[in-house]
Design an enzyme around this catalytic site. Sequence first.
Site, PDB file in Angstrom:
ATOM      1  N   ASP A 129      26.468 103.114  37.488  1.00  0.00           N
ATOM      2  CA  ASP A 129      26.161 102.843  36.075  1.00  0.00           C
ATOM      3  C   ASP A 129      24.294 103.235  35.846  1.00  0.00           C
ATOM      4  O   ASP A 129      24.009 102.977  37.044  1.00  0.00           O
ATOM      5  CB  ASP A 129      26.205 101.587  35.006  1.00  0.00           C
ATOM      6  N   LYS A 130      23.724 103.831  35.278  1.00  0.00           N
ATOM      7  CA  LYS A 130      22.202 103.820  34.843  1.00  0.00           C
ATOM      8  C   LYS A 130      21.542 103.157  35.264  1.00  0.00           C
ATOM      9  O   LYS A 130      20.632 103.156  36.384  1.00  0.00           O
ATOM     10  CB  LYS A 130      21.903 104.086  33.607  1.00  0.00           C
TER      11      LYS A 130
END
Length: 314
Positions: A129-130
Amino acid sequence: MVPFERSGDRLDQVLVELFPDYSRSRLQTWVKSGEITVDGALRKPRDKMLGGETVRLVVPEPEPDPMQAQPVPLNIVYEDDALLVIDKPIGLVVHPAAGNPDGTLMNGLLHHAPELAAVPRAGIVHRLDKDTSGLLVVARTLAAHKNLVEQLQERTVSREYLAVVNGTLVAGGTVDEPIDRHPVDRKRMAVRHNGREAITHFRVDERFRAHTALRVKLETGRTHQIRVHMAHLKHPLVGDPVYGGRLRTPPDSSPEFIEALRRFPRQALHAVALGLVHPLTGEECRWESPIPDDIQALLAAMRVDRDTHETSAS
């Protein structure tokens, strides 16, 4: 509307007739991702139709062209003719999407190694994820890509994470709960009985007054898997803006500790170790990533809070 004469046919077969501008595979993908509903409900491509159902398609915005090379800084911890191992910082998106058309890891990989344009997803075989930091592997050739995908499917790739969660856990364990898209909020995932298999193993690394540091290993790799599974256990990750809920602080916390928790900028999750069999040599490989400064500072604040209250109680 589904024609009555198509009664008994599969949904994906009917969709080809209803939406002839799109391929069957694309329509199947949209059914699975929730862009297509039948009488307002989610269905599966193989579900049989009765005839007369109302079908609604919301065509998603087209993804930007991911094949744009850009000089994005990359922290490369290992590189050879078959593999790249990247230590991803927080804030870096792995591949382009509607809200992040460029400046992603994929764009940086194509700039660093233009031959990755010939490999699916520029060689990215799994993602973070970011705002999850840490290690991920990239295949540099089609043969390496096939090999790594097979290793992931056979669950021989070792992915270990450090996670800091709310609440105190007495012991480790395993979460074996299927995951799928949330039935209402399509940007979220959720434990759902008809979802895809998802298995997460965890052990206690360090306990604090109201939090626990865990070492987590993934057996499968579903979107948001660790975040969803820990929230399902009522121990969501500290700082998780999607699954974390309200801020939790132990009694008599100092203002400094409360502020440290409040200011933590992301979900407390770091991909700390990665192990796999090298596609060319067959050797067992393992890489480790140091704990980033923000999580180190969070753990230090938790230790101060714990030790201060243990001292005052003695």
